[in-house]
Design a protein around this motif. Sequence first.
Motif, mmCIF file in Angstrom:
data_model
loop_
_atom_site.group_PDB
_atom_site.id
_atom_site.type_symbol
_atom_site.label_atom_id
_atom_site.label_comp_id
_atom_site.label_asym_id
_atom_site.label_seq_id
_atom_site.Cartn_x
_atom_site.Cartn_y
_atom_site.Cartn_z
ATOM 1 N N ALA A 24 31.018 50.738 10.484
ATOM 2 C CA ALA A 24 30.658 51.526 9.281
ATOM 3 C C ALA A 24 30.007 50.584 8.030
ATOM 4 O O ALA A 24 29.454 51.038 7.237
ATOM 5 C CB ALA A 24 31.875 52.470 8.893
ATOM 6 N N ILE A 25 30.533 49.343 8.206
ATOM 7 C CA ILE A 25 30.256 48.515 7.152
ATOM 8 C C ILE A 25 29.770 47.079 7.851
ATOM 9 O O ILE A 25 30.713 46.073 8.024
ATOM 10 C CB ILE A 25 31.686 48.195 6.177
ATOM 11 C CG1 ILE A 25 32.055 49.599 5.462
ATOM 12 C CG2 ILE A 25 31.072 47.259 5.037
ATOM 13 C CD1 ILE A 25 33.261 49.381 5.022
ATOM 14 N N PRO A 26 28.532 47.026 8.014
ATOM 15 C CA PRO A 26 28.189 45.897 8.962
ATOM 16 C C PRO A 26 28.498 44.652 8.362
ATOM 17 O O PRO A 26 28.806 43.524 9.011
ATOM 18 C CB PRO A 26 26.679 46.269 9.025
ATOM 19 C CG PRO A 26 26.312 47.559 8.908
ATOM 20 C CD PRO A 26 27.479 48.060 7.824
ATOM 21 N N VAL A 27 28.478 44.361 7.004
ATOM 22 C CA VAL A 27 28.815 42.874 6.389
ATOM 23 C C VAL A 27 30.116 42.437 6.934
ATOM 24 O O VAL A 27 30.626 41.312 7.115
ATOM 25 C CB VAL A 27 28.488 43.105 4.901
ATOM 26 C CG1 VAL A 27 29.678 43.660 4.417
ATOM 27 C CG2 VAL A 27 28.447 41.740 4.647
ATOM 28 N N ILE A 64 34.999 36.877 -1.251
ATOM 29 C CA ILE A 64 36.144 37.088 -1.584
ATOM 30 C C ILE A 64 36.587 38.561 -2.090
ATOM 31 O O ILE A 64 37.385 39.350 -1.639
ATOM 32 C CB ILE A 64 36.720 36.051 -2.709
ATOM 33 C CG1 ILE A 64 36.945 34.863 -2.237
ATOM 34 C CG2 ILE A 64 38.116 36.558 -3.337
ATOM 35 C CD1 ILE A 64 36.921 33.711 -3.478
ATOM 36 N N TYR A 65 35.605 39.122 -2.778
ATOM 37 C CA TYR A 65 35.750 40.505 -3.173
ATOM 38 C C TYR A 65 35.600 41.577 -2.206
ATOM 39 O O TYR A 65 36.378 42.348 -1.885
ATOM 40 C CB TYR A 65 34.605 40.687 -4.373
ATOM 41 C CG TYR A 65 34.711 42.059 -5.225
ATOM 42 C CD1 TYR A 65 35.351 42.062 -6.042
ATOM 43 C CD2 TYR A 65 34.154 43.215 -4.614
ATOM 44 C CE1 TYR A 65 35.495 43.249 -7.141
ATOM 45 C CE2 TYR A 65 34.491 44.345 -5.431
ATOM 46 C CZ TYR A 65 35.153 44.490 -6.422
ATOM 47 O OH TYR A 65 35.127 45.585 -7.353
ATOM 48 N N THR A 66 34.675 41.200 -1.290
ATOM 49 C CA THR A 66 34.476 42.103 -0.148
ATOM 50 C C THR A 66 35.984 42.133 0.663
ATOM 51 O O THR A 66 36.548 43.251 1.223
ATOM 52 C CB THR A 66 33.285 41.603 0.962
ATOM 53 O OG1 THR A 66 32.226 41.667 0.031
ATOM 54 C CG2 THR A 66 33.120 42.726 1.980
ATOM 55 N N LEU A 67 36.468 40.878 0.942
ATOM 56 C CA LEU A 67 37.749 40.705 2.067
ATOM 57 C C LEU A 67 38.911 41.636 1.163
ATOM 58 O O LEU A 67 39.531 42.288 1.733
ATOM 59 C CB LEU A 67 37.959 39.219 2.376
ATOM 60 C CG LEU A 67 39.191 39.116 2.766
ATOM 61 C CD1 LEU A 67 39.209 39.810 4.145
ATOM 62 C CD2 LEU A 67 39.672 37.678 2.892
ATOM 63 N N MET A 68 38.999 41.477 -0.119
ATOM 64 C CA MET A 68 40.027 42.051 -0.909
ATOM 65 C C MET A 68 39.872 43.653 -0.905
ATOM 66 O O MET A 68 40.826 44.281 -0.794
ATOM 67 C CB MET A 68 40.129 41.419 -2.115
ATOM 68 C CG MET A 68 40.667 40.056 -2.004
ATOM 69 S SD MET A 68 40.863 39.178 -3.388
ATOM 70 C CE MET A 68 42.607 39.351 -3.698
ATOM 71 N N THR A 69 38.550 43.952 -1.321
ATOM 72 C CA THR A 69 38.289 45.398 -1.326
ATOM 73 C C THR A 69 38.652 46.121 0.099
ATOM 74 O O THR A 69 39.122 47.094 0.124
ATOM 75 C CB THR A 69 36.769 45.694 -1.555
ATOM 76 O OG1 THR A 69 36.492 45.002 -2.879
ATOM 77 C CG2 THR A 69 36.418 47.160 -1.667
#
Length: 155
Positions: A24-27, A64-69
């Motif tokens: 659902a979130i390819p990144v 970092i933001y993506t991993l934590m989100t």
Amino acid sequence: MSKHMDPQDYPELLERLRRTWHDAIPVSEFMAIRPSAFDGRSLTVEAPLAPNINLHQTMFAGSIYTLMTLSGWGMLWLQQQLAGVSGDIVLADAHIRYLAPVTGNPLAKVAWPEAGQAALSQGRKAKVKLEVELFSADTLCARFSGLYVSLPPKG
């Protein structure tokens, strides 16, 4: 699934979460994000530094933001599974503090608070504030606070 899920089923649940993220979130797949530990109340999520590196040879702030989100999102998704409910998960508000550079493989940790469990287990709209910490080795590198909402299916 029920609230009484056997902890022996948690590894399969983590694999389902990883597949959900990557589909659902390819990144998340490019970043190689993967949930690594879950005990029903706390979740640990990992990612290698290499695909998330910046020009300073540390972890890119956006990674970092993506991993934590995603760590917070994943915790709410796991709690939905344990409660036997489904719903759309959205991030309504978030704040992050970058405290130190991430120089090694990051490890994000999030714990489930008691608040919000009743509404979630009843399949109603539930809001929960989740605190995520990101470590590199033993160094706390970032703190993230997110207000997540679980919206029951329409219809």
